[in-house]
Motif scaffolding. Structure first.
Motif, PDB file in Angstrom:
ATOM      1  N   ASP A 167      45.012 -18.317  -6.308  1.00  0.00           N
ATOM      2  CA  ASP A 167      43.885 -17.397  -6.115  1.00  0.00           C
ATOM      3  C   ASP A 167      44.269 -16.289  -5.133  1.00  0.00           C
ATOM      4  O   ASP A 167      43.945 -15.119  -5.340  1.00  0.00           O
ATOM      5  CB  ASP A 167      42.651 -18.135  -5.595  1.00  0.00           C
ATOM      6  CG  ASP A 167      41.952 -18.947  -6.672  1.00  0.00           C
ATOM      7  OD1 ASP A 167      42.244 -18.738  -7.871  1.00  0.00           O
ATOM      8  OD2 ASP A 167      41.118 -19.800  -6.309  1.00  0.00           O
ATOM      9  N   GLN A 209      44.397 -22.660  -4.361  1.00  0.00           N
ATOM     10  CA  GLN A 209      44.145 -21.652  -3.334  1.00  0.00           C
ATOM     11  C   GLN A 209      45.279 -20.616  -3.289  1.00  0.00           C
ATOM     12  O   GLN A 209      45.026 -19.414  -3.165  1.00  0.00           O
ATOM     13  CB  GLN A 209      43.996 -22.310  -1.965  1.00  0.00           C
ATOM     14  CG  GLN A 209      42.746 -23.143  -1.834  1.00  0.00           C
ATOM     15  CD  GLN A 209      42.748 -24.001  -0.569  1.00  0.00           C
ATOM     16  OE1 GLN A 209      43.788 -24.510  -0.162  1.00  0.00           O
ATOM     17  NE2 GLN A 209      41.581 -24.156   0.028  1.00  0.00           N
ATOM     18  N   THR A 264      42.314 -20.168   3.204  1.00  0.00           N
ATOM     19  CA  THR A 264      42.442 -18.818   2.652  1.00  0.00           C
ATOM     20  C   THR A 264      41.375 -17.854   3.173  1.00  0.00           C
ATOM     21  O   THR A 264      41.467 -16.650   2.934  1.00  0.00           O
ATOM     22  CB  THR A 264      42.364 -18.856   1.115  1.00  0.00           C
ATOM     23  OG1 THR A 264      41.082 -19.343   0.723  1.00  0.00           O
ATOM     24  CG2 THR A 264      43.462 -19.718   0.526  1.00  0.00           C
ATOM     25  N   ARG A 288      41.175 -13.736   2.638  1.00  0.00           N
ATOM     26  CA  ARG A 288      40.184 -13.103   1.766  1.00  0.00           C
ATOM     27  C   ARG A 288      39.449 -12.000   2.515  1.00  0.00           C
ATOM     28  O   ARG A 288      39.183 -10.933   1.973  1.00  0.00           O
ATOM     29  CB  ARG A 288      39.202 -14.140   1.227  1.00  0.00           C
ATOM     30  CG  ARG A 288      39.742 -14.941   0.078  1.00  0.00           C
ATOM     31  CD  ARG A 288      38.646 -15.679  -0.694  1.00  0.00           C
ATOM     32  NE  ARG A 288      37.609 -16.257   0.137  1.00  0.00           N
ATOM     33  CZ  ARG A 288      37.682 -17.464   0.711  1.00  0.00           C
ATOM     34  NH1 ARG A 288      38.733 -18.229   0.527  1.00  0.00           N
ATOM     35  NH2 ARG A 288      36.693 -17.924   1.437  1.00  0.00           N
ATOM     36  N   GLU A 326      46.635 -13.823  -6.821  1.00  0.00           N
ATOM     37  CA  GLU A 326      45.901 -12.941  -7.722  1.00  0.00           C
ATOM     38  C   GLU A 326      45.082 -11.910  -6.955  1.00  0.00           C
ATOM     39  O   GLU A 326      44.976 -10.749  -7.361  1.00  0.00           O
ATOM     40  CB  GLU A 326      45.025 -13.759  -8.664  1.00  0.00           C
ATOM     41  CG  GLU A 326      45.862 -14.502  -9.696  1.00  0.00           C
ATOM     42  CD  GLU A 326      45.072 -15.442 -10.586  1.00  0.00           C
ATOM     43  OE1 GLU A 326      43.832 -15.547 -10.416  1.00  0.00           O
ATOM     44  OE2 GLU A 326      45.693 -16.067 -11.460  1.00  0.00           O
ATOM     45  N   HIS A 341      51.912 -14.487 -10.889  1.00  0.00           N
ATOM     46  CA  HIS A 341      50.575 -13.956 -10.611  1.00  0.00           C
ATOM     47  C   HIS A 341      50.578 -12.690  -9.765  1.00  0.00           C
ATOM     48  O   HIS A 341      49.565 -11.991  -9.710  1.00  0.00           O
ATOM     49  CB  HIS A 341      49.737 -15.030  -9.914  1.00  0.00           C
ATOM     50  CG  HIS A 341      49.602 -16.259 -10.732  1.00  0.00           C
ATOM     51  ND1 HIS A 341      48.601 -16.432 -11.662  1.00  0.00           N
ATOM     52  CD2 HIS A 341      50.371 -17.372 -10.812  1.00  0.00           C
ATOM     53  CE1 HIS A 341      48.747 -17.603 -12.259  1.00  0.00           C
ATOM     54  NE2 HIS A 341      49.816 -18.196 -11.767  1.00  0.00           N
TER      55      HIS A 341
END
Length: 170
Positions: free
Chosen positions: A92, A89, A50, A54, A95, A130
């Motif tokens: 996350d 992951q 990820t 990110r 989100e 999410h």
């Protein structure tokens, strides 16, 4: 949320769908709408898949990402028996996209890979808890984002391009 709403409300769109579906028209339209297009068709980071996402999500402005983590959640198990992306992951990531005023765009239609289609539906149903998920059916040629761009107006004094339709280059 429908695609029109996503285009006006979202700063981030992650375009996902089975292999073999043409997303070029959609990505071109997103670029025209001033989304910065990023594509991840390289290998995922071996320790933290990820990480590149990110980093992208931390940048300012409108962003459209072509494929990536959802693709791995679908095709990892189908091709290798497991995904290199964990559900923690993936959630996350979902989100983080939602926090960046984003949505996942699920491109459908035009594929015979029933296993992949079902896997995408399962994965996106989970992620939809999410982050908003918008479906775009490429089998609908009347959709405004899938229609070919209008031809530019001919230069003054020149015949329209339709006069050259017998050319092998048109």
């Amino acid at each position: 949320m429908i695609l029109h709403q996503a285009l006006t409300r979202c700063r981030t769109l992650v375009v996902e769908g089975p292999d073999g579906l043409d997303r070029g028209g959609l990505l071109a339209e997103l670029a025209r709408l001033r989304f910065v297009i990023r594509s991840f068709h390289e290998h995922l980071h071996h320790v933290d898949p990820t990480q590149p996402y990110r980093e992208l999500l931390s940048a300012p402005g409108r962003l459209a990402v072509d494929g990536g983590l959802v693709h791995e959640l679908v095709y990892g198990p189908l091709r290798r028996g497991r995904s290199r992306v964990t559900w923690i992951q993936a959630l996350d990531f979902a989100e983080a996209v939602a926090e960046r005023d984003g949505a996942l765009v699920h491109v459908t239609g035009g594929t015979d890979d029933v296993e992949a289609v079902r896997a995408y539906e399962r994965v996106l149903r989970t992620l939809a808890q999410h982050v908003p998920v918008v479906t775009l059916d490429t089998g609908d040629p009347s959709h405004p984002l899938l229609a070919p761009a209008p031809a530019p107006a001919p230069a003054p004094g020149r015949p329209p391009a339709s006069h050259f339709t017998n050319s092998p280059y048109m």
